[in-house]
Enzyme design. Structure first.
Site, PDB file in Angstrom:
ATOM      1  N   GLY A 537       0.825  -1.199   0.000  1.00 50.70           N
ATOM      2  CA  GLY A 537       0.000   0.000   0.000  1.00 50.70           C
ATOM      3  C   GLY A 537       0.855   1.243   0.000  1.00 50.70           C
ATOM      4  O   GLY A 537       2.031   1.218   0.369  1.00 50.70           O
ATOM      5  N   VAL A 544       3.921   1.217   2.438  1.00 50.87           N
ATOM      6  CA  VAL A 544       3.689   0.186   3.444  1.00 50.87           C
ATOM      7  C   VAL A 544       4.215  -1.139   2.907  1.00 50.87           C
ATOM      8  O   VAL A 544       3.901  -1.520   1.786  1.00 50.87           O
ATOM      9  CB  VAL A 544       2.193   0.061   3.773  1.00 50.87           C
ATOM     10  CG1 VAL A 544       1.982  -0.896   4.919  1.00 50.87           C
ATOM     11  CG2 VAL A 544       1.618   1.416   4.093  1.00 50.87           C
ATOM     12  N   ASP A 654     -10.569  11.326  12.121  1.00 51.45           N
ATOM     13  CA  ASP A 654     -10.342  10.934  10.726  1.00 51.45           C
ATOM     14  C   ASP A 654     -11.017   9.604  10.430  1.00 51.45           C
ATOM     15  O   ASP A 654     -10.426   8.693   9.859  1.00 51.45           O
ATOM     16  CB  ASP A 654      -8.849  10.856  10.424  1.00 51.45           C
ATOM     17  CG  ASP A 654      -8.552  11.038   8.940  1.00 51.45           C
ATOM     18  OD1 ASP A 654      -7.427  10.692   8.525  1.00 51.45           O
ATOM     19  OD2 ASP A 654      -9.430  11.517   8.207  1.00 51.45           O
TER      20      ASP A 654
END
Length: 862
Positions: A537, A544, A654
């Site tokens: 990712g 990642v 968030d």
């Protein structure tokens, strides 16, 4: 000699010259009307261009009941010429200019305004609108006085690109505003010049690889036109298109100015065969700005420009390139970011053109949503590490930003706010802790306007002070001295990157004690030296990697990069929060690494990734409705624990589908605590803080008042619920305007009783009607305008659990008990524990079923 033969020979020469010009790529406008409004005779400006009097021009007709010519009482010394600015046409009622033009061409339309006193009328009383005969709104309730004062300019130029009507005319209607008493309209000069179709190619919509934006028949407003690395280019130096190009330095962000350079006298531009030379003048392509010669410095910052714009419009961002130094492919390769989204990976100008000194341009489109704080476009360049170029550098020669009219044919934006700008300018450089005001949005909307020197200095001051203000937030201060990079989708617009430091320099002893510290060699071993094949990712923080530690334990390793929109604040907050929290439905942090300038977080590997990738935009099998309900319930439990189960309430700030992760057993976990904030105490109703969050999910009340409560998370979770139900993004700019925001559109459909029309088609006939009703009502309550009217997360959880029972009874055929029989969830059930400072010292039973982090799959981060 026969006179007729002489004329024919002369005509032949003219045709040869024209043919040469066309073959050489030059553009000759078929229409060029320069109208000196309010004047009684033809006159020339300082550049020698001839302007016609609007009272005698045969190319123009004026239809007006109440119009008068006027002369300004004072000539500002910064005016470039008294033509066309010292005369004006004043309108006290709706009036229309009509220009007969070539109907097959696009035309530049430039409106010149010098707000002065005319016929005793004070300029501050002038508010008016301008529209075309085809219904395009160019300006609405426009005040040249307010705009000029805000930008500290004497005069304003608005440049549009429009298509004529089918009858071969361009009509401009000036209408005084009925919102202000004694308002009047005026204009000093009008240019109508035919132009080549410079918008003939579609622009890729940034963030949507499968979507392009075509200007087509839309009208366009020039927002910015910059000669990057060069000087001011006046209209008479821009061939026959008469454009003005400005210095880019006032728009550069931070201390990263890079270096400028120009082509040598012996270097001649080479336009590809058949390629026109009118996209930008030679002066633009012969100068450039690069990052500089030091690769170590270049890898730690972005070359970034910031532009104030109007929200809720699509913009075309045009990059002009001409490589003046490099000669081979892969010598200088860089990535291009727009609003923290990757617009272009591995940009290599030589790779595109094959030769040095070949001009070219690239267009990208970006939709700026009508969200709190989103009135900027950030353009950033950074060396492309993945390409492994010979030089870690970037280059840009010119930049243009165009606003595209919306579906309603509107191009108008608000007037800037001089009071806010003046307040900013008066701030002292060292003033600490100055928080942004809810109504202090800055609309520094610098068009292709005159007064270049004055405007550049003023905007430089305003932008520097504005960014300094936005970087000073007492409530969110990291206490470190970090190099600012380009901002992104977080509403603070800030970013930081860590320098060399140790763990103890930024983290509390408690946080450090509760997390494992990894050395950088351990991280490199776990990721096989950050092997690109292990990338699972890419997010706002960085890449990642899937890794292996301790001889077989799978982990997810999130590594910051210098281009990250996030930085030490989020890094530190994530560790501080997750080191103290333990819950089955929250992520668990294994450890971190902070050395060699790196910021790295290590989590348990997450088998099924983010919730979003199982709903839309992936090839994975879709989830059943019951699975979706169970995941929503798990996430609600995690948020409910944050709000009520720890010693102090914690507000996530968030909440979105990319921050809800699913493990191999389909257990949902809330992730990414980089923006989390300790909530109000018993004696407080809210926490005052700057606005942060993500497009489409942000609580509008939080934005307006900058007062954060747990109900802000509830609002965001309501968007998540509709996202799960409808299988579409929270914001989708490709949809009609009223459908762009999922929250707005879902509420509209819910109130109209047609919510079923936008439910995921894959769920058709598979949801219990009672379950759908309960689920939709719950989501609707979460999105109520006032936070005090929204349910608590505990109530949301209770309703979702009841909806699940309704669904299960529907699938099994057994009737469900009445709503009162359902037991609400406890605040600290399901393995809740607050490790540090909770007084319990207990850990959850399910510590091994942990999650990864917010940007596991989502490619854009915040």
């Amino acid at each position: 000699m026969n006179p007729s033969s002489g004329f024919l020979r002369f005509l032949h020469i003219i045709l040869l010259v024209l043919a040469f010009c066309v073959s050489d790529g030059a553009y000759v406008p078929s229409d060029e009307i320069l109208l000196d409004c309010g004047s009684s005779s033809e006159a020339a400006d300082a550049d020698g261009r001839k302007w016609l009097a609007d009272s005698t021009s045969s190319k123009t007709t004026l239809t007006s009941k109440d119009s008068t010519p006027a002369t300004a009482v004072f000539q500002d010394p910064s005016l470039p010429s008294d033509v066309p600015y010292m005369t004006a046409r004043i309108f006290s009622s709706e009036s229309t200019y009509r220009f007969a033009v070539n109907k097959s061409d696009r035309h530049w339309l430039r409106l010149h305004f010098y707000p002065s006193t005319y016929n005793g009328l004070p300029p501050e009383n002038s508010y008016f609108s301008v529209s075309t005969g085809d219904g395009i709104t160019l300006l609405k309730n426009f005040s040249a006085y307010v705009t000029a004062k805000a930008l500290t300019q004497a005069y304003i130029i608005k440049e549009f690109s429009i298509l004529p009507s089918s009858d071969g005319s361009i009509s401009l209607t000036f209408t005084p505003s009925d919102k202000y008493n004694a308002s009047f309209a005026f204009v000093n000069g009008i240019e109508v010049i035919s132009m080549p179709d410079i918008f003939d190619q579609p622009a890729q919509l940034v963030g949507f690889s499968d979507q392009d934006v075509e200007v087509g028949t839309s009208a366009v407003l020039t927002m910015y036109r910059l000669n990057v690395g060069g000087q001011y280019v006046p209209p008479n130096n821009d061939s026959s298109l008469s454009r003005t190009w400005y210095d880019d330095s006032p728009y550069l962000y931070g201390a990263g100015f890079g270096v400028t350079f120009a082509a040598g006298n012996d270097l001649k531009l080479q336009y590809p065969e058949g390629s026109p030379d009118y996209f930008a003048p030679t002066d633009v392509y012969q100068t450039a700005r690069s990052m500089g010669p030091d690769p170590k410095v270049n890898m730690n910052y972005n070359l970034t420009w910031i532009f104030q714009i109007d929200a809720n419009f699509t913009y075309i961002v045009r990059f002009h390139f001409c490589e003046l130094q490099m000669t081979k492919v892969n010598e200088r390769v860089f990535d291009i970011f727009i609003n923290n989204r990757t617009a272009q990976e591995q940009a290599d100008v030589i790779g595109w053109t094959s030769e040095t000194a070949v001009p070219m341009h690239k267009d990208y489109a970006v939709f700026v949503a009508d969200q709190p704080g989103e009135d900027q476009i950030w353009v950033a360049l950074h060396p492309s590490v993945s390409a492994k170029p010979e030089y870690y550098d970037a280059i840009l020669n010119g930049l243009e930003i165009f606003k595209v009219s919306d579906n309603a044919g509107n191009l108008a934006g608000p007037n800037p706010e001089p009071s806010a700008l003046l307040a900013e300018a008066e701030l002292e450089d060292d003033q600490p802790g100055f928080e942004s005001k809810p109504n202090g949005k800055l609309h520094i909307i610098t068009r292709a306007a005159g007064g270049a020197a004055v405007a550049s200095v003023a905007l430089a001051i305003f932008l520097v002070v504005y960014q300094r203000k936005k970087r000073t937030d007492v409530n969110d201060s990291a206490g470190g001295n970090w190099l600012p990079l380009y901002g992104g989708n977080s509403y603070t617009g800030n970013s930081t990157v860590s320098g060399k430091s140790t763990a103890s320099s930024h983290l509390s002893n408690l946080a450090a004690a509760n997390c494992r510290y990894f050395s950088f060699p351990e991280i490199k071993k776990a990721t096989k030296s950050f092997d690109e094949s292990l990338v699972i990712g890419v997010g706002g923080f960085g890449k990642v990697y899937k890794g292996i530690i301790d001889e077989g334990t799978k982990v997810a390793i999130k590594r910051s990069n210098p281009s990250s929109e996030q930085g030490v604040n989020e890094f530190q907050t994530e560790i501080e929060m997750l080191s103290k929290l333990r819950h089955k439905h929250l992520v668990s942090l294994i450890g971190f690494c902070e050395e060699n300038g790196e910021m790295i977080l290590v989590y348990d590997y997450m088998g099924h990734g983010t919730l979003r990738e199982h709903i839309y935009k992936s090839n994975k099998p879709p989830l059943s409705w019951k699975q979706r309900l169970e995941i929503c319930i798990g996430a609600a439990r995690g948020l409910h624990y944050l709000h009520t189960g720890a010693r102090y309430p914690i507000i996530h700030r968030d909440v979105k589908t990319t921050n809800i992760l699913v493990d191999e057993n389909w257990v949902a976990k809330v992730s990414d605590f980089g923006l989390s904030k300790t909530g109000p105490t018993m004696n407080q109703s809210h926490v005052s803080t700057v606005v942060k969050g993500s497009f489409g999910y942000l609580d509008p009340e939080y934005f307006r008042r900058q007062q954060l409560t747990d109900k802000s998370d509830v609002y965001s979770f309501g968007v998540v619920l509709f996202e799960v139900l409808c299988a579409r993004a929270a914001l989708n700019p490709s949809l009609p305007r009223e459908q762009v925001s999922l929250a707005d559109w879902a509420l509209h459909c819910q109130k109209k009783g047609v919510l079923g029309d936008i439910v995921d088609p894959l769920l058709e006939g598979k949801i219990s009607p009672e379950c759908l009703k309960k689920f939709a009502e719950t989501a609707e309550m979460c999105l109520l305008e006032h936070g005090v009217d929204r349910p608590s997360m505990g109530s949301v959880l209770w309703n979702l659990e009841y909806a699940l029972q309704l669904q299960e009874s529907f699938e099994s055929g057994n009737p469900v008990a009445d709503e009162g029989a359902v037991k609400p969830a406890s605040a600290a059930g399901d393995g809740d524990s607050f490790v540090a400072g909770s007084g319990t010292g207990e850990e959850a039973d399910a510590l091994t079923t942990t999650a990864v982090f917010s940007q596991l799959v989502h490619p854009t981060g915040r």
